[in-house]
Scaffold this motif. Structure first.
Motif, PDB file in Angstrom:
ATOM      1  N   ALA A   2      -1.235   6.311  16.854  1.00 39.32           N
ATOM      2  CA  ALA A   2      -1.696   4.930  16.998  1.00 39.32           C
ATOM      3  C   ALA A   2      -0.633   3.987  16.451  1.00 39.32           C
ATOM      4  CB  ALA A   2      -3.002   4.716  16.238  1.00 39.32           C
ATOM      5  N   VAL A   3      -0.823   2.720  16.716  1.00 42.43           N
ATOM      6  CA  VAL A   3      -0.087   1.684  16.008  1.00 42.43           C
ATOM      7  C   VAL A   3      -0.900   1.315  14.776  1.00 42.43           C
ATOM      8  CG1 VAL A   3       0.866  -0.640  16.097  1.00 42.43           C
ATOM      9  CG2 VAL A   3       0.951   0.828  18.127  1.00 42.43           C
ATOM     10  N   TYR A   4      -0.263   1.379  13.626  1.00 43.57           N
ATOM     11  CA  TYR A   4      -0.941   1.106  12.364  1.00 43.57           C
ATOM     12  C   TYR A   4      -0.564  -0.285  11.869  1.00 43.57           C
ATOM     13  CZ  TYR A   4      -2.608   5.865  12.021  1.00 43.57           C
ATOM     14  OH  TYR A   4      -3.277   7.060  12.250  1.00 43.57           O
ATOM     15  N   TYR A   5      -1.577  -1.022  11.435  1.00 35.61           N
ATOM     16  CA  TYR A   5      -1.401  -2.379  10.955  1.00 35.61           C
ATOM     17  C   TYR A   5      -1.896  -2.492   9.511  1.00 35.61           C
ATOM     18  CZ  TYR A   5      -1.138  -3.554  15.939  1.00 35.61           C
ATOM     19  OH  TYR A   5      -0.799  -3.622  17.273  1.00 35.61           O
ATOM     20  N   CYS A   6      -1.152  -3.228   8.708  1.00 37.88           N
ATOM     21  CA  CYS A   6      -1.669  -3.587   7.397  1.00 37.88           C
ATOM     22  C   CYS A   6      -2.224  -5.008   7.482  1.00 37.88           C
ATOM     23  CB  CYS A   6      -0.599  -3.487   6.321  1.00 37.88           C
ATOM     24  SG  CYS A   6       0.875  -4.486   6.607  1.00 37.88           S
ATOM     25  N   GLU A  40      -9.928  -0.149  20.950  1.00 32.60           N
ATOM     26  CA  GLU A  40      -9.968  -1.292  20.051  1.00 32.60           C
ATOM     27  C   GLU A  40      -9.329  -0.917  18.709  1.00 32.60           C
ATOM     28  OE1 GLU A  40     -12.134  -3.894  22.512  1.00 32.60           O
ATOM     29  OE2 GLU A  40     -12.105  -4.335  20.375  1.00 32.60           O
ATOM     30  N   ARG A  41      -8.841  -1.935  18.016  1.00 31.01           N
ATOM     31  CA  ARG A  41      -8.311  -1.700  16.677  1.00 31.01           C
ATOM     32  C   ARG A  41      -9.456  -1.275  15.766  1.00 31.01           C
ATOM     33  NH1 ARG A  41      -4.112  -6.030  14.808  1.00 31.01           N
ATOM     34  NH2 ARG A  41      -5.899  -7.415  15.023  1.00 31.01           N
ATOM     35  N   GLU A  42      -9.198  -0.294  14.907  1.00 38.28           N
ATOM     36  CA  GLU A  42     -10.252   0.229  14.043  1.00 38.28           C
ATOM     37  C   GLU A  42      -9.803   0.292  12.583  1.00 38.28           C
ATOM     38  OE1 GLU A  42     -11.012   4.167  15.602  1.00 38.28           O
ATOM     39  OE2 GLU A  42      -9.413   5.052  14.391  1.00 38.28           O
ATOM     40  N   PHE A 102      -5.371  -0.657   9.334  1.00 37.48           N
ATOM     41  CA  PHE A 102      -6.118  -0.490  10.569  1.00 37.48           C
ATOM     42  C   PHE A 102      -5.212   0.250  11.558  1.00 37.48           C
ATOM     43  CE2 PHE A 102      -9.766  -3.394   9.997  1.00 37.48           C
ATOM     44  CZ  PHE A 102      -9.389  -3.981   8.812  1.00 37.48           C
ATOM     45  N   ARG A 103      -5.789   0.736  12.634  1.00 34.13           N
ATOM     46  CA  ARG A 103      -4.972   1.359  13.667  1.00 34.13           C
ATOM     47  C   ARG A 103      -5.575   1.078  15.041  1.00 34.13           C
ATOM     48  NH1 ARG A 103      -6.138   7.786  12.388  1.00 34.13           N
ATOM     49  NH2 ARG A 103      -8.325   7.836  13.090  1.00 34.13           N
ATOM     50  N   GLN A 104      -4.691   1.102  15.998  1.00 34.52           N
ATOM     51  CA  GLN A 104      -5.132   0.905  17.378  1.00 34.52           C
ATOM     52  C   GLN A 104      -4.619   2.068  18.204  1.00 34.52           C
ATOM     53  OE1 GLN A 104      -4.196  -2.925  19.114  1.00 34.52           O
ATOM     54  NE2 GLN A 104      -5.814  -2.676  20.620  1.00 34.52           N
ATOM     55  N   LEU A 105      -5.545   2.885  18.645  1.00 33.31           N
ATOM     56  CA  LEU A 105      -5.202   4.020  19.481  1.00 33.31           C
ATOM     57  C   LEU A 105      -4.978   3.540  20.908  1.00 33.31           C
ATOM     58  CD1 LEU A 105      -6.766   5.144  16.956  1.00 33.31           C
ATOM     59  CD2 LEU A 105      -7.355   7.096  18.406  1.00 33.31           C
TER      60      LEU A 105
END
Length: 118
Positions: free
Chosen positions: A91-95, A43-45, A36-39
């Protein structure tokens, strides 16, 4: 279950980065995994998901053909190869991991920042 994401950084538009997410625990191969990523200011997408075996993958439209999600169950690691990066990918990328019996992601990594300069 703990997730540790890495691989973010600064890259010029058109360049590539590969994100990694190492997952602790013996049940990695039983979890679908996602990125996912949050620009900034948004919102996180959802970005991409891969099935437990790696046979099935899904992408949001904006990254199709540029990003590739993959996993190595022997290494408890999921990857996101990002090519032809654009400034709007910043963005910040999340796994994240979810039990296969649910649709909601339950476990999240700490995030890694990707900055794409124009």
């Amino acid at each position: 279950v703990q997730l540790q994401a890495s691989g973010g950084g600064l890259v010029q538009a058109g360049g590539s980065l590969r994100l990694s997410c190492e997952v602790s625990g013996r049940t990695f191969s039983s979890y679908p995994m996602g990125w996912f990523r949050q620009l900034p200011g948004k919102e996180r997408e959802f970005v991409a998901e891969i099935s437990e075996s790696g046979d099935s993958t899904y992408y949001t439209d904006s990254v199709k053909g540029r990003f590739t999600i993959a996993r190595d169950n022997a290494k408890n690691t999921v990857y996101l190869q990002m090519d032809r990066l654009k400034p709007e990918d910043t963005a910040v990328y999340y796994c994240a991991a979810r039990p296969s019996t649910t649709t909601g992601y339950r476990y999240w990594g700490q995030g890694t920042l990707v900055t794409v300069s124009s």
